[in-house]
Design a protein around this motif. Structure first.
Motif, PDB file in Angstrom:
ATOM      1  N   TRP A  18       0.701  -1.375   0.081  1.00  0.00           N
ATOM      2  CA  TRP A  18      -0.067  -0.149   0.104  1.00  0.00           C
ATOM      3  C   TRP A  18       0.883   1.329   0.036  1.00  0.00           C
ATOM      4  CZ3 TRP A  18      -3.886  -1.460   4.446  1.00  0.00           C
ATOM      5  CH2 TRP A  18      -4.865  -2.630   3.920  1.00  0.00           C
ATOM      6  N   ASN A  19       0.357   2.217  -0.590  1.00  0.00           N
ATOM      7  CA  ASN A  19       1.016   3.467  -0.637  1.00  0.00           C
ATOM      8  C   ASN A  19       0.675   4.366   0.601  1.00  0.00           C
ATOM      9  OD1 ASN A  19      -1.549   4.933  -1.146  1.00  0.00           O
ATOM     10  ND2 ASN A  19      -1.151   4.466  -3.444  1.00  0.00           N
ATOM     11  N   ARG A  20       1.193   5.517   0.886  1.00  0.00           N
ATOM     12  CA  ARG A  20       0.912   6.170   2.033  1.00  0.00           C
ATOM     13  C   ARG A  20      -0.301   6.498   2.223  1.00  0.00           C
ATOM     14  NH1 ARG A  20       0.479  11.633   3.001  1.00  0.00           N
ATOM     15  NH2 ARG A  20       0.837  12.282   5.136  1.00  0.00           N
ATOM     16  N   ASP A  21      -1.071   7.283   1.155  1.00  0.00           N
ATOM     17  CA  ASP A  21      -2.498   7.322   1.250  1.00  0.00           C
ATOM     18  C   ASP A  21      -3.473   6.505   1.614  1.00  0.00           C
ATOM     19  OD1 ASP A  21      -1.890  10.288   0.553  1.00  0.00           O
ATOM     20  OD2 ASP A  21      -2.148   9.916  -1.511  1.00  0.00           O
ATOM     21  N   PHE A  22      -3.284   5.193   0.872  1.00  0.00           N
ATOM     22  CA  PHE A  22      -4.133   4.085   1.301  1.00  0.00           C
ATOM     23  C   PHE A  22      -3.862   3.609   2.987  1.00  0.00           C
ATOM     24  CE2 PHE A  22      -5.987  -0.014   0.772  1.00  0.00           C
ATOM     25  CZ  PHE A  22      -6.921   0.109  -0.091  1.00  0.00           C
ATOM     26  N   ARG A  23      -2.700   3.698   3.098  1.00  0.00           N
ATOM     27  CA  ARG A  23      -2.457   3.607   4.665  1.00  0.00           C
ATOM     28  C   ARG A  23      -3.094   4.236   5.771  1.00  0.00           C
ATOM     29  NH1 ARG A  23       4.155   2.224   4.294  1.00  0.00           N
ATOM     30  NH2 ARG A  23       3.937   0.398   2.979  1.00  0.00           N
ATOM     31  N   LEU A  24      -3.276   5.680   5.476  1.00  0.00           N
ATOM     32  CA  LEU A  24      -3.876   6.523   6.102  1.00  0.00           C
ATOM     33  C   LEU A  24      -5.456   6.380   5.909  1.00  0.00           C
ATOM     34  CD1 LEU A  24      -1.792   9.736   5.360  1.00  0.00           C
ATOM     35  CD2 LEU A  24      -1.743   8.638   7.470  1.00  0.00           C
ATOM     36  N   LEU A  25      -5.870   5.757   4.986  1.00  0.00           N
ATOM     37  CA  LEU A  25      -7.156   5.755   4.817  1.00  0.00           C
ATOM     38  C   LEU A  25      -7.614   4.339   5.715  1.00  0.00           C
ATOM     39  CD1 LEU A  25     -10.356   5.862   3.350  1.00  0.00           C
ATOM     40  CD2 LEU A  25      -9.180   4.418   1.489  1.00  0.00           C
ATOM     41  N   ALA A  26      -6.562   3.300   5.552  1.00  0.00           N
ATOM     42  CA  ALA A  26      -6.752   2.188   6.327  1.00  0.00           C
ATOM     43  C   ALA A  26      -7.001   2.468   7.991  1.00  0.00           C
ATOM     44  CB  ALA A  26      -5.562   1.308   6.222  1.00  0.00           C
ATOM     45  N   PHE A  27      -6.004   3.426   8.449  1.00  0.00           N
ATOM     46  CA  PHE A  27      -6.457   3.891   9.879  1.00  0.00           C
ATOM     47  C   PHE A  27      -7.696   4.324  10.218  1.00  0.00           C
ATOM     48  CE2 PHE A  27      -1.724   4.314   9.954  1.00  0.00           C
ATOM     49  CZ  PHE A  27      -1.454   3.486  11.007  1.00  0.00           C
ATOM     50  N   PRO A 127     -19.537   7.352   1.033  1.00  0.00           N
ATOM     51  CA  PRO A 127     -19.058   7.782  -0.271  1.00  0.00           C
ATOM     52  C   PRO A 127     -17.630   8.009  -0.566  1.00  0.00           C
ATOM     53  CG  PRO A 127     -20.463   9.121   0.182  1.00  0.00           C
ATOM     54  CD  PRO A 127     -20.579   8.403   1.383  1.00  0.00           C
ATOM     55  N   LEU A 128     -17.170   8.931   0.510  1.00  0.00           N
ATOM     56  CA  LEU A 128     -15.867   9.481   0.646  1.00  0.00           C
ATOM     57  C   LEU A 128     -14.708   8.145   0.517  1.00  0.00           C
ATOM     58  CD1 LEU A 128     -16.450  12.521   2.493  1.00  0.00           C
ATOM     59  CD2 LEU A 128     -16.115  12.588   0.200  1.00  0.00           C
ATOM     60  N   ARG A 129     -15.036   7.558   1.491  1.00  0.00           N
ATOM     61  CA  ARG A 129     -14.561   6.147   1.659  1.00  0.00           C
ATOM     62  C   ARG A 129     -14.134   5.411   0.393  1.00  0.00           C
ATOM     63  NH1 ARG A 129     -17.280   1.774   4.419  1.00  0.00           N
ATOM     64  NH2 ARG A 129     -18.394   1.675   2.579  1.00  0.00           N
ATOM     65  N   GLY A 130     -15.375   5.301  -0.202  1.00  0.00           N
ATOM     66  CA  GLY A 130     -15.254   4.723  -1.355  1.00  0.00           C
ATOM     67  C   GLY A 130     -14.423   5.269  -2.546  1.00  0.00           C
ATOM     68  N   ALA A 131     -14.688   6.389  -2.795  1.00  0.00           N
ATOM     69  CA  ALA A 131     -13.957   7.183  -3.641  1.00  0.00           C
ATOM     70  C   ALA A 131     -12.587   7.336  -3.557  1.00  0.00           C
ATOM     71  CB  ALA A 131     -14.379   8.950  -3.720  1.00  0.00           C
ATOM     72  N   MET A 132     -12.154   7.590  -2.052  1.00  0.00           N
ATOM     73  CA  MET A 132     -10.783   7.455  -1.616  1.00  0.00           C
ATOM     74  C   MET A 132     -10.052   6.046  -2.007  1.00  0.00           C
ATOM     75  SD  MET A 132     -10.217   9.987   1.520  1.00  0.00           S
ATOM     76  CE  MET A 132     -11.663   9.398   2.518  1.00  0.00           C
ATOM     77  N   ALA A 133     -10.867   5.037  -1.671  1.00  0.00           N
ATOM     78  CA  ALA A 133     -10.358   3.760  -2.012  1.00  0.00           C
ATOM     79  C   ALA A 133      -9.938   3.424  -3.567  1.00  0.00           C
ATOM     80  CB  ALA A 133     -11.345   2.499  -1.357  1.00  0.00           C
ATOM     81  N   LEU A 134     -10.952   3.633  -4.251  1.00  0.00           N
ATOM     82  CA  LEU A 134     -10.590   3.605  -5.418  1.00  0.00           C
ATOM     83  C   LEU A 134      -9.572   4.539  -6.254  1.00  0.00           C
ATOM     84  CD1 LEU A 134     -14.229   3.443  -6.992  1.00  0.00           C
ATOM     85  CD2 LEU A 134     -12.823   1.607  -6.931  1.00  0.00           C
ATOM     86  N   ALA A 135      -9.421   5.732  -5.601  1.00  0.00           N
ATOM     87  CA  ALA A 135      -8.350   6.482  -5.902  1.00  0.00           C
ATOM     88  C   ALA A 135      -6.841   6.385  -5.418  1.00  0.00           C
ATOM     89  CB  ALA A 135      -8.710   8.033  -5.696  1.00  0.00           C
ATOM     90  N   TYR A 136      -6.975   5.997  -4.254  1.00  0.00           N
ATOM     91  CA  TYR A 136      -5.349   5.596  -3.576  1.00  0.00           C
ATOM     92  C   TYR A 136      -5.001   4.146  -3.933  1.00  0.00           C
ATOM     93  CZ  TYR A 136      -6.409   9.740  -0.685  1.00  0.00           C
ATOM     94  OH  TYR A 136      -6.926  11.115  -0.318  1.00  0.00           O
ATOM     95  N   SER A 137      -5.803   3.355  -4.282  1.00  0.00           N
ATOM     96  CA  SER A 137      -5.373   1.915  -4.615  1.00  0.00           C
ATOM     97  C   SER A 137      -4.828   2.046  -6.140  1.00  0.00           C
ATOM     98  CB  SER A 137      -6.406   0.779  -4.673  1.00  0.00           C
ATOM     99  OG  SER A 137      -7.340   1.227  -5.442  1.00  0.00           O
ATOM    100  N   GLU A 138      -3.863   1.089  -6.287  1.00  0.00           N
ATOM    101  CA  GLU A 138      -3.051   1.423  -7.554  1.00  0.00           C
ATOM    102  C   GLU A 138      -3.354   0.327  -8.581  1.00  0.00           C
ATOM    103  OE1 GLU A 138       0.914   1.015  -6.201  1.00  0.00           O
ATOM    104  OE2 GLU A 138       1.072   3.209  -5.492  1.00  0.00           O
ATOM    105  N   GLY A 139      -3.402   0.405  -9.868  1.00  0.00           N
ATOM    106  CA  GLY A 139      -3.721  -0.619 -10.733  1.00  0.00           C
ATOM    107  C   GLY A 139      -5.236  -0.709 -11.227  1.00  0.00           C
ATOM    108  N   GLU A 140      -5.503  -1.218 -12.258  1.00  0.00           N
ATOM    109  CA  GLU A 140      -6.988  -1.391 -12.680  1.00  0.00           C
ATOM    110  C   GLU A 140      -7.899  -2.336 -11.789  1.00  0.00           C
ATOM    111  OE1 GLU A 140      -8.456   0.284 -14.745  1.00  0.00           O
ATOM    112  OE2 GLU A 140      -6.984   1.691 -15.086  1.00  0.00           O
ATOM    113  N   GLN A 141      -7.196  -3.413 -11.329  1.00  0.00           N
ATOM    114  CA  GLN A 141      -7.854  -4.457 -10.632  1.00  0.00           C
ATOM    115  C   GLN A 141      -8.284  -4.103  -9.183  1.00  0.00           C
ATOM    116  OE1 GLN A 141      -9.227  -6.958 -11.891  1.00  0.00           O
ATOM    117  NE2 GLN A 141      -8.662  -6.498 -14.022  1.00  0.00           N
ATOM    118  N   LYS A 142      -9.401  -3.471  -9.055  1.00  0.00           N
ATOM    119  CA  LYS A 142      -9.814  -2.892  -7.796  1.00  0.00           C
ATOM    120  C   LYS A 142     -10.432  -3.627  -6.384  1.00  0.00           C
ATOM    121  CE  LYS A 142      -8.768   1.306  -9.194  1.00  0.00           C
ATOM    122  NZ  LYS A 142      -7.500   2.199  -8.670  1.00  0.00           N
ATOM    123  N   GLY A 143     -10.686  -4.897  -7.214  1.00  0.00           N
ATOM    124  CA  GLY A 143     -11.428  -5.795  -5.949  1.00  0.00           C
ATOM    125  C   GLY A 143     -10.786  -6.298  -4.933  1.00  0.00           C
TER     126      GLY A 143
END
Length: 396
Positions: A18-27, A127-143
């Protein structure tokens, strides 16, 4: 068809890729998980044993609590130009304050007010969680990353439920509600440090497009089905079968172990098999879960069905990945918000109707209604087709 092993231990080393943004979202997700760990472990026993709430009162409370979700699209339209991590962080602080305030009330009116307060924060966050999860995760496969995030939230719930079980006699409801609220607020503080550059250029404030009709409809049906189960499943165990606090804690604990173990696998399967197959399988299973609640008389059987239910809820992952495939980046956040609104048009209504049906007729009819909506969802899902991406642009 060639399948790689479904359960990969690397999927559970959450921070490794995970990148830094995704880790902060994870917290932040962990903070929300802790919040709901306290809520699911204690709330139903609290309102029955301490407040003496009846089924129709629960229906009123749940309907009011879902009103902020109904207004979600309007809220996101107003806040669209603000940095999502800041708005999301403030939302979790409000959410935590609402739960902490439970410790200061012993009346139905107090529960009604404070449930509404934390609901404002939670539904702004969703919805902010969903948008951030899609934006901060890398690659096309989001599942897969979405499944990992859900699994991590369940791990936080699991740890909090264990805390509740070990300390409920010492801290009682009051202390644990305060702890749950504090952890949610700290998750909000953490996510505020994520990258604010989330929104796409020329992002619309409000999106309601014909081409997203299937996403809207499935969100609506999910709201009916999910809210019936969330509102009345545990309540039925407590009210009808006299299930005590310790057993409810054990059930929620087992549930979160199931979600933690299988969420990465479910995310991987959504990527591998597609949204239509996974949602169809889920709705078939949910149909039989609801029917079981209506016809089975043995409480132990209902405990098993309760644990199966959360395993089948892949709708959140599959609907997000489906939207990510059919919508351009500028439409993601406002369309997720509209999906939450559609979900809550149903979620506001279903507890009211369910509570009145329970009071006037029979509680089993409430669960037959849930089975009916699972069946309708299965039929509607057969129209689902993800449109391909060409030259970086999703086709219409």
């Amino acid at each position: 068809m060639h399948f790689i092993p479904i359960i990969n231990m690397n999927d559970y080393i959450f921070f490794k890729s995970w990148n830094r943004d995704f880790r902060l979202l994870a917290f932040a997700v962990c903070g929300v998980g802790a919040f709901f760990g306290v809520h699911f472990a204690l709330f139903n026993n609290f309102i029955v044993d301490r407040i003496g709430i009846e089924a129709h009162e629960l229906g009123y409370m749940e309907a009011l609590r879902e009103v902020p979700g109904f207004l979600n699209a309007l809220f996101i339209a107003i806040m669209i130009r603000f940095a999502p991590p800041i708005v999301g962080g403030l939302s979790l602080i409000v959410m935590g304050a609402g739960m902490a305030a439970y410790s200061q009330t012993d009346s139905f009116l107090g529960i009604l007010i404070f449930s509404f307060v934390w609901s404002i924060g939670f539904h702004a966050w969703t919805p902010l969680r969903g948008a951030m999860a899609l934006a901060y995760s890398e690659g096309e496969q989001k599942g897969k990353p979405l499944g990992q995030l859900r699994s991590l939230g369940s791990l936080a719930m699991l740890a909090t439920i264990i805390l509740c079980k070990l300390t409920v006699d010492l801290l009682e409801f009051k202390g644990l509600f305060q702890i749950g609220g504090l952890i949610a607020a700290l998750g909000g503080v953490a996510v505020m440090f994520a990258s604010p550059q989330l929104q796409a250029e020329k992002e619309d404030r409000f999106v309601l497009r014909k081409r997203y009709w299937l996403f809207y409809l499935l969100s609506f049906l999910q709201g009916w089905r999910k809210q019936i189960f969330v509102t009345f499943a545990i309540f039925a165990l407590v009210k009808v079968y006299d299930t005590d606090r310790n057993m409810i804690i054990k059930l929620v604990l087992i549930n979160q172990v199931v979600v933690f173990v299988f969420s990465p696998m479910m995310g991987w399967l959504v990527d591998r098999l597609g949204e239509r197959i996974m949602l169809s399988a889920s709705y078939i299973g949910l149909f039989f879960v609801f029917i079981g609640y209506a016809v089975l008389k043995n409480a132990t059987h209902l405990y098993v069905l309760y644990c199966i239910d959360n395993f089948l809820f892949v709708g959140g992952i599959a609907l997000m990945t489906y939207l990510n495939k059919i919508a351009p980046a500028r439409d993601i956040k406002p369309t997720l918000a509209m999906g939450v609104t559609m979900n809550h048009i149903a979620a506001v209504t279903s507890p009211l109707v369910g509570g009145l049906v329970w009071m006037k007729f029979d509680y089993r009819l409430v669960f037959i209604g849930g089975a009916t909506f699972a069946l309708i969802s299965l039929i509607v899902t057969q129209w689902m087709q993800a449109q391909p991406i060409q030259n970086g642009v999703r086709t219409r």
